[in-house]
Design an enzyme around this catalytic site. Structure first.
Site, mmCIF file in Angstrom:
data_model
loop_
_atom_site.group_PDB
_atom_site.id
_atom_site.type_symbol
_atom_site.label_atom_id
_atom_site.label_comp_id
_atom_site.label_asym_id
_atom_site.label_seq_id
_atom_site.Cartn_x
_atom_site.Cartn_y
_atom_site.Cartn_z
ATOM 1 N N LYS A 165 41.170 -2.678 -40.011
ATOM 2 C CA LYS A 165 41.469 -1.296 -39.610
ATOM 3 C C LYS A 165 42.121 -0.464 -40.725
ATOM 4 C CE LYS A 165 41.937 -1.408 -34.577
ATOM 5 N NZ LYS A 165 42.852 -1.090 -33.470
ATOM 6 N N ASP A 194 42.471 5.284 -30.904
ATOM 7 C CA ASP A 194 43.467 4.569 -30.082
ATOM 8 C C ASP A 194 44.511 5.532 -29.508
ATOM 9 O OD1 ASP A 194 42.425 2.013 -30.198
ATOM 10 O OD2 ASP A 194 43.571 1.440 -31.979
HETATM 11 P P1 NAP Z 1 49.937 -6.213 -34.528
HETATM 12 O O1 NAP Z 1 49.603 -5.150 -35.505
HETATM 13 O O2 NAP Z 1 49.831 -7.649 -34.920
HETATM 14 O O3 NAP Z 1 51.461 -5.932 -34.048
HETATM 15 C C1 NAP Z 1 52.070 -6.750 -33.089
HETATM 16 C C2 NAP Z 1 53.506 -6.291 -32.869
HETATM 17 O O4 NAP Z 1 54.064 -7.142 -31.854
HETATM 18 C C3 NAP Z 1 54.407 -6.439 -34.098
HETATM 19 O O5 NAP Z 1 55.370 -5.422 -34.080
HETATM 20 C C4 NAP Z 1 55.042 -7.805 -33.880
HETATM 21 O O6 NAP Z 1 56.325 -7.924 -34.452
HETATM 22 C C5 NAP Z 1 55.210 -7.806 -32.379
HETATM 23 N N1 NAP Z 1 55.254 -9.166 -31.851
HETATM 24 C C6 NAP Z 1 54.336 -10.143 -32.021
HETATM 25 N N2 NAP Z 1 54.712 -11.258 -31.376
HETATM 26 C C7 NAP Z 1 55.905 -10.977 -30.796
HETATM 27 C C8 NAP Z 1 56.820 -11.725 -30.019
HETATM 28 N N3 NAP Z 1 56.571 -13.000 -29.689
HETATM 29 N N4 NAP Z 1 57.956 -11.118 -29.603
HETATM 30 C C9 NAP Z 1 58.217 -9.852 -29.933
HETATM 31 N N5 NAP Z 1 57.393 -9.075 -30.677
HETATM 32 C C10 NAP Z 1 56.256 -9.638 -31.112
HETATM 33 O O7 NAP Z 1 49.073 -6.086 -33.206
HETATM 34 P P2 NAP Z 1 48.494 -4.726 -32.552
HETATM 35 O O8 NAP Z 1 47.140 -4.472 -33.070
HETATM 36 O O9 NAP Z 1 49.532 -3.677 -32.695
HETATM 37 O O10 NAP Z 1 48.325 -5.156 -31.026
HETATM 38 C C11 NAP Z 1 49.440 -5.297 -30.167
HETATM 39 C C12 NAP Z 1 48.957 -5.454 -28.724
HETATM 40 O O11 NAP Z 1 48.286 -4.271 -28.315
HETATM 41 C C13 NAP Z 1 47.953 -6.610 -28.538
HETATM 42 O O12 NAP Z 1 48.167 -7.195 -27.288
HETATM 43 C C14 NAP Z 1 46.619 -5.883 -28.533
HETATM 44 O O13 NAP Z 1 45.609 -6.585 -27.822
HETATM 45 C C15 NAP Z 1 47.001 -4.608 -27.811
HETATM 46 N N6 NAP Z 1 46.081 -3.504 -28.084
HETATM 47 C C16 NAP Z 1 45.456 -2.967 -27.015
HETATM 48 C C17 NAP Z 1 44.594 -1.908 -27.209
HETATM 49 C C18 NAP Z 1 43.903 -1.326 -26.010
HETATM 50 O O14 NAP Z 1 42.923 -0.593 -26.194
HETATM 51 N N7 NAP Z 1 44.382 -1.587 -24.803
HETATM 52 C C19 NAP Z 1 44.358 -1.417 -28.500
HETATM 53 C C20 NAP Z 1 45.024 -1.994 -29.571
HETATM 54 C C21 NAP Z 1 45.889 -3.066 -29.356
HETATM 55 P P3 NAP Z 1 56.551 -8.442 -35.960
HETATM 56 O O15 NAP Z 1 56.435 -7.225 -36.830
HETATM 57 O O16 NAP Z 1 57.910 -9.029 -35.919
HETATM 58 O O17 NAP Z 1 55.467 -9.483 -36.246
#
Ligand code: NAP
Length: 305
Positions: free
Chosen positions: A74, A111
């Site tokens: 991305k 998004d």
């Molecule tokens: P990402 O870039 O990997 O970011 C994940 C975030 O969550 C980071 O801030 C990470 O913190 C934190 N995190 C990960 N594991 C954690 C834990 N065990 N406890 C607390 N914080 C934690 O992922 P993303 O792309 O933002 O996606 C995040 C979520 O949104 C996923 O579930 C994804 O499927 C969902 N999502 C949904 C849509 C939709 O259309 N509904 C679209 C995009 C994403 P650190 O910085 O400390 O690693």
């Protein structure tokens, strides 16, 4: 009705990511094409990081109407594109590429629009908000909130506060009300109780963390809260269940998934996506029970993106 098999007139859209095997986007867009009566096809293509540049060159050579971009491309895809929308530029990530008539490849981030499509915007305007997480999805959510809903306060609760601070710095130019604050995850309680909108932008609640929740203190939720879980692999996460049991309104991640796809579909096809058919297909896929159409749709927002 569309042709039952692809033919020489079929329009093609693709997903570029790695991995893509569990993506819901092929089901989502192929359902939409069929419901709209379009002769079009959506394919998921696994593209490892070292093949991204070649994949974009391929998009230029082949008559592809557009593409979605997912993890891990991305951000990496930005320099390969000819033009970015203001949203993609501000968020610093692209999830949708559209081939314009002159062959130009334009990168967009749908998004933010997808996130907003799950909310009652009038009810949420100015509402104090809390976002758990500081990754890619949180960036789109924070941008959407600051530029559209103008929350009185916007707290980012981050496991790694330095990434939360970096996010807040990156978006400070949109923060005309100085609403942004960053707190360590464990200290989010006071902000959560003060907020009306609570967003989970962490993977807690999805595989392999199905039984987990980003905020296990269910007593902090109440009827004034709208709790929006971006996790879309389940429509019934522990966070949403516990918030609902305390009287909160809930929004599941399928709303954002459908909303971001609808914005992409419209750019590629020049017409609105049939969102109801798409929602039904996704909910059946995730909850393959004969009663799903009755019980699961009953609590859903009906607004179309
Ligand atoms: P990402 O870039 O990997 O970011 C994940 C975030 O969550 C980071 O801030 C990470 O913190 C934190 N995190 C990960 N594991 C954690 C834990 N065990 N406890 C607390 N914080 C934690 O992922 P993303 O792309 O933002 O996606 C995040 C979520 O949104 C996923 O579930 C994804 O499927 C969902 N999502 C949904 C849509 C939709 O259309 N509904 C679209 C995009 C994403 P650190 O910085 O400390 O690693």
């Amino acid at each position: 009705m569309p042709a039952s098999l692809p033919d020489a007139h079929t329009r093609l859209a693709v997903l570029l990511g790695d991995p893509v095997a569990h993506s819901l986007s092929p089901l989502l867009h192929n359902t939409a094409f069929r419901a709209a009566g379009l002769n079009a096809l959506y394919l998921a293509c696994r593209v490892p990081p070292d093949a991204l540049a070649d994949a974009i060159t391929g998009l230029r050579a082949l008559p592809i109407v557009g593409a979605n971009v997912t993890i891990p491309h991305k951000r990496a895809v930005l320099p390969h594109l000819d033009r970015l929308t203001p949203e993609a530029e501000a968020i610093g990530a692209v999830n949708t590429i559209t081939r314009l008539e002159d062959g130009i490849l334009r990168g967009d981030n749908t998004d933010a629009a997808g996130f907003l499509s799950g909310l009652d915007l009038e009810a949420m305007r100015g509402a104090p908000a809390l976002v758990f997480g500081s990754g890619g999805a949180a960036r789109a959510v924070v941008y959407a909130l600051l530029t559209t809903l103008h929350p009185a306060s916007l707290t980012i609760a981050a496991r790694t506060p330095s990434t939360g601070e970096a996010l807040a710095d990156a978006f400070s130019r949109f923060d005309s009300h100085t609403a942004l604050r960053v707190v360590p995850l464990a200290e989010a309680g006071a902000a959560l109780r003060r907020s009306r909108l609570v967003v989970n932008a962490t993977p807690l609640g999805m595989h392999p963390h199905e039984g987990s929740t980003v905020w296990p203190l269910a007593e902090d939720f109440g009827p004034d809260h709208t709790v929006y879980d971006l996790v879309y692999t389940s429509t019934d996460t522990r966070l949403l269940r516990e918030a609902a049991s305390r009287g909160a309104q809930t929004v599941d991640g399928l709303e954002m998934l459908v909303g971001q796809a609808a914005a992409a579909f419209e750019q590629w096809m020049g017409q609105p996506m049939p969102v109801d058919a798409v929602r039904t297909a996704l909910r059946r896929h995730l909850n393959p029970s004969p009663l799903v159409g009755v019980s699961d749709d009953a609590h859903l927002p009906t607004s179309s993106p």
